[in-house]
Structure formats: C-alpha cells, structure tokens
Design an enzyme around this catalytic site. Sequence first.
Site, PDB file in Angstrom:
ATOM      1  N   GLU A  65       0.779  -1.315  -0.039  1.00  0.00           N
ATOM      2  CA  GLU A  65       0.143   0.189   0.013  1.00  0.00           C
ATOM      3  C   GLU A  65       0.972   1.306   0.063  1.00  0.00           C
ATOM      4  OE1 GLU A  65      -0.851  -2.589   1.723  1.00  0.00           O
ATOM      5  OE2 GLU A  65      -2.903  -3.093   1.117  1.00  0.00           O
ATOM      6  N   GLY A  90      -9.326  -0.963   6.339  1.00  0.00           N
ATOM      7  CA  GLY A  90      -8.264  -1.333   7.401  1.00  0.00           C
ATOM      8  C   GLY A  90      -6.892  -1.632   6.809  1.00  0.00           C
ATOM      9  N   PRO A  94      -0.662   0.875   6.445  1.00  0.00           N
ATOM     10  CA  PRO A  94       0.599   0.999   5.566  1.00  0.00           C
ATOM     11  C   PRO A  94       1.041   2.144   4.884  1.00  0.00           C
ATOM     12  CG  PRO A  94      -0.368  -1.367   5.557  1.00  0.00           C
ATOM     13  CD  PRO A  94      -1.382  -0.389   6.104  1.00  0.00           C
ATOM     14  N   HIS A 134     -11.654  -5.174   7.826  1.00  0.00           N
ATOM     15  CA  HIS A 134     -12.370  -5.168   6.435  1.00  0.00           C
ATOM     16  C   HIS A 134     -13.727  -4.388   6.584  1.00  0.00           C
ATOM     17  CE1 HIS A 134      -9.761  -8.391   5.340  1.00  0.00           C
ATOM     18  NE2 HIS A 134     -10.105  -8.492   4.186  1.00  0.00           N
TER      19      HIS A 134
END
Lengths: 329, 391
Positions: A65, A90, A94, A134
């Site tokens: 990410e 969620g 990162p 999620h």
Amino acid sequence: MAAETVKNLALAKAINESLRRALDTDPKVLIMGEDVGKLGGVFRVTDGLQKDFGESRVIDTPLAESGIVGTAIGLALRGYRPVVEIQFDGFVFPAYDQIVTQLAKMHARSLGKVKLPVVVRIPYGGGIGAVEHHSESPESLFAHVAGLKVVSPSNPSDAYWMMQQAIQSDDPVIFFEPKRRYWDKAEVNTEAIPGPLHKAKVVREGSDLTLAAYGPMVKLCQEVADAAAEEGRNLEVLDLRSVSPIDFDSIQASVEKTRRLVVVHEAPVFFGSGAEIAARITERCFYHLEAPVLRVGGYHAPYPPARLEEEYLPGLDRVLDAVDRALAY
Amino acid sequence: MTVESTAARKPRRSAGTKSTAGKTTARKSPSTDPELVQLLTPEGKRVKNAEYDKYVAGITPEELRGLYRDMVLTRRFDAEATSLQRQGELGLWASLLGQEAAQIGSGRATREDDYVFPTYREHGVAWCRGVDPANLLGMFRGVNNGGWDPNSNNFQLYTIVIGSQTLHATGYAMGIAKDGADSAVIAYFGDGASSQGDVAESFTFSAVYNAPVVFFCQNNQWAISEPTEKQTRVPLYQRAQGYGFPGVRVDGNDVLACLAVTKWALERARSGEGPTLVEAYTYRMGAHTTSDDPTRYRGDDERLAWEAKDPILRLRAYLEASNHADEGFFAELERESEALGKRVREAVRAMPDPDHFAIFENVYADGHALVDEERAQFAAYQASFTDVEGA
C-alpha cells in the site's frame, strides 16, 4: 440521446462508469491498485477497465500500500492523475505515512509549485459481515490532516459525479466508498451539471430536527425519518457528502430552522467527525439550539466481529432513541 | 592485498550468474573490500578498471578541476552552514562533510532532463543541479519547509521522513517510461533508510515495472548513532540481487569512481534496462545533525582512518601529480570559497521571516472552506493588535 444519459446504476457500477469516463477523457488519468486489472477489483469497481484501456493505464500493482500511494505521488509529480485503490479500509494504514507526511504536504512545502492530483479510493464501513480490518471507518484520521480532502458519496449519482470532481481536483482527495451501498441502484444522469463537490444536500425536508450524515448512514437516516414520520415527527436529513471540508453553512441553515441536530456516522464517536460538527454548530447556533447536539456512532472499541456489528453500528433504533432524547429537551 | 590490486579487480554485480550471495560480512574497510569500485586511491593514484574506465575516459583536465572545485565549494558551504547553526542563525544543520565525492560524482553524472529525489543531506547534489545554496538553508532556518521550485532544476525538495522519496522517484520514473522519454531518475538515501519498508517497496515497484531509476545509497556507516550492522547483515548493494537488478559498491570517497558508476547506472536506466542500486561506501565525518554528539557512539580511531581517505585531498593529489592544476588554481579557488561563505552568511542573515499569513497559503490548490474561515479569524485577531497600536 437523452435516454442514454440517464442510467439506472448500482453505486459500484456508477464509480466504474465514472472511472471509465475519466480514462477516456484524460490520457493522464491512471488507475492503480491490487487486483484492479484482470479481476476488476475485489468489489469489481474497476471491472473491464484494464481490458479496454490496457495495462499501462489500469495498473495491477505489487501488494504494497505504501508503494501504491508513494509511486502515485511520483507519477503525479510527472504530470499524471493517478486514482489508486486501497482494497479495504483497514489496509490503508501501511500507506498512511505516505498520505499524511507526503501526499498532504507537498503542495504547501513547494509553496504551491507542485500539485498532487491523486485520488485514494477506499471502500469503507461495515454492514457486510466481513472479517477483521475489512469494515472500518477511518475518515476522521484523514479529515484531521491539512492538505487532504475527504469525501464520501451516499448514492450512485453522487458517486459518479463526485468521482469526476475528485479526479479533476488538483488536491489529493480521499474518496471513501460506502461498501454496504455498492449494490444500491439509482438513476445517474451522466450529462447533468453537478453541484460543488463539498456542498451538503438536503435529501429530505423537515422542521423538527436535523439528521446529518454522509456515506452509508444517509440511507439509514432517511429510513429513520420515515419511521419518525409515523410518529408525527418531521425530520430533515442532510447528506454532508464531504468530511473535509464540511459544509457548515448548510448544517447551520438547517439547524436554524429545526433547532435540533443529531449527527450519525459509523466511525467511533470519540474524536469523530460528529464531535467537530457538534462543537462548531454549538458555536454557530448557540441561541438557536433547543437541545445539545447529539451523536450516534461506533464505540471506542476495535471494530467487533461480524456477529456483533449490528450492536456496534448505528441502527434505526439507536438513531430514533437519539431523536427522542433531542426532542425531549 | 594492496589498494591498487583491489581496485583493479573487475567489480561484481549482484545480478545474473555473478552471484555474491554467501558473503555476509557487513563491515569491511573499503581498502580491503574486493567488491569496491575505485579509480583513484586514497593517495590520489589513478588505477585502471576494465569495466568503468570508459565512463570517465574522455574527461578533460578542466572537468577534473571542475569536480575538485565542486567538492571544495560544497565543503565550504557546508562548513559555513554548520557555523551559522552554532551562531544561532539556523535551527539545525545536516552536514555532508566527508560525502562530497559521492554527491558531486553522482550529481555530475546526471543530465539536465534527469530528475533527482534527495533526502535532506544532498547539498552537493543540489549544487550540481544548480540550486542556489542559500535556498537550501530556508528550511533549516525555519522560514519555509522547502525553499525552491523542484521543477526549476529537476531537484525535488528535501525529504525528511526516511526513505519516502525512493517511492516518489520510482513513480516518477514509471511516468518517464510511460511518456517514452529517455531521461532517468536518481533517488538518494542512506544506510539507515535501507531498513525502511518504503525503500524495499521502491525496489519491488521499480523492478516489476522496469523503471528507469538509480538508487544511490550513501552508506556513511552511521544512522545517527546506529552503525550499519544494525541495519543489515549483508552488504547493502547485494540487496539488489533479491529484487532482480544489479547492485554495485563504489568507493564513495572517490569522485571519479562515483561519476563513472553513476553514469553507467543512468545509461542503463535510459536504455530501458531498469533500476540499479549503487552503494557509495563513504563516511559521515561530522555529526548526523548539529543536534547529536558522535563522541557518544564512535571512537576517534574510526574517524582518523577515514580522514586518510578524504575525497578532496585525493583528487588534489591526483591533479598535482598529473600537472592538471597549478597553485594559481588552488589560490583562486580559495578566494572563491571565502566569497561563497560570505555570500551564504549574508543571505541567511537577510532572510526575512515569512509573512504571518503564509500559514494558510498553499495548504490546498483548490481552496478549502475551513482554511478560509481560519484565515479570516487569524486576520481579525491580528487586526485587533493593529487597532491597539494605532489608538
């Protein structure tokens, strides 16, 4: 041709059509993310785009990410307009460093010389029975950061047009997509002239109390207003559409009329967008308010397992309860 | 093994069959490291290198003097900035002392249309890119957070969060490839940054997309107080192997070697061969920044050993031995150095504090209602003082 400009689309499909239009219109627009190509994204929001625009426009990325957002920044510096997908709410963390320390600040650091027209798409929120990480609603974390704009559509038409506007914006936009509403259908007029991206909309007129919400909670608030109407209460529902900036003028105008405000969001109430709205509306409307501004949202707890999310998320009864409390003053 | 024979060995890159895996000794002094590319010994003796000589084969005496001048002026500028910090004119300074060859060699290897993504210590590279040295001091004085237009010199603003810029460099390089341009990108970072996830991700992305980017790691042996052993168990240049592109270690105190190796890597990038990792093995002679105290974490013996490898002294020795520069050149350069120091000193002291309203400027390109509201509140608050003074 008018018939073709009004389509009945699910929210996810409306975003898909909007991305398609952006890719078609502007060769500098790129789509990037994990699984956005052949698979079309885990929610199929980018379905078919790689097939039609190729791998150099619709880019399947490594599973990283920070890398997705960091390289999008570099591409934007080169003149591209990347639209990146973070697969789930969620998983944005990162990339949070790149978003907060780099994406948000580079325009200011360069004294305006550098623009970063990057859109970060994040499917967010609960209600779909997903596993851990999620179903989160981190919008306040982004709204708190100067340099970012944060928006969340509640319906297919807004999803279509707000995505167009987000891509055209020279500022980085965090685009929160209410995943539980992805399959809701409504008419989208692809030739309409949209209102300003950050303008709230009164989606139901009322006189007794204002319900303010955005994204997934707008539909709930409309249901609450329907239920309250059966009890003789006339609630106004405001779709904020934008969390940064927030259209306080529209909230103020509504509150000056109804004199009561309940803010509803899925994110935890503590330090949430409702707190900011309550504070500012109290300041602006102190002499108009008949009751304290109340908030309904998630608890100060990790997002619970799916079997408990109905207890965690604002539902019809919890919002109606807040309406009752506000009206009891 | 002598220095000369070491340097004369063909450098081994980590890609392909020339694997160097298995050599896990992290710290070796450059003079005994068989992997080090070196063209000028610490004594200033030119040594042959079959692989890289061709990248500096046509270099003229004038260009050699130019490299020397760049290093001397950069060191002078850096010393002035350090003094200015001690005098309270700067809040902080990150000195490049000792790293002049790595920066000038690599910086002079770049072409005008290449793009540089620095960390916060690349004062020598900025010099090569034509950024006014005084502009580098604004952020350290606290009058801005940047100080130059990145696109004027294709030199990005300094990046303080460690390693972030390697991803920006990779993305920019991906853009170059998409545009079909033949320029390249160079990203600077340190040995400490090699531990950051962003650096690893930039290696992955650049390899996967074959991006025209050179990762130029200045291994100056220390990440504030942490030695390189705390970052890695393998020599850093060998990291590239795992990502599928070449890595090479160059003597970072040898300006000619840094120039040659970086030229090679940039040419690879331009010709579509993808990324390269260059590890410039060097030493930070001073503190990490003016805020730390290296005597707490390292001994004088280490510093003395590296002083003997000084990048400026070795090129001077070579220039003198080869009659490429005379006393007049050195004397004139001395005068130029002092003039630069004076100019920088005066420029810093003359820097005005920013306008109060700069807080609200350029937060957003398209404006933001909250910023507008707070600017108006701020203006009213400021005006309240004006009224009192005017009364």
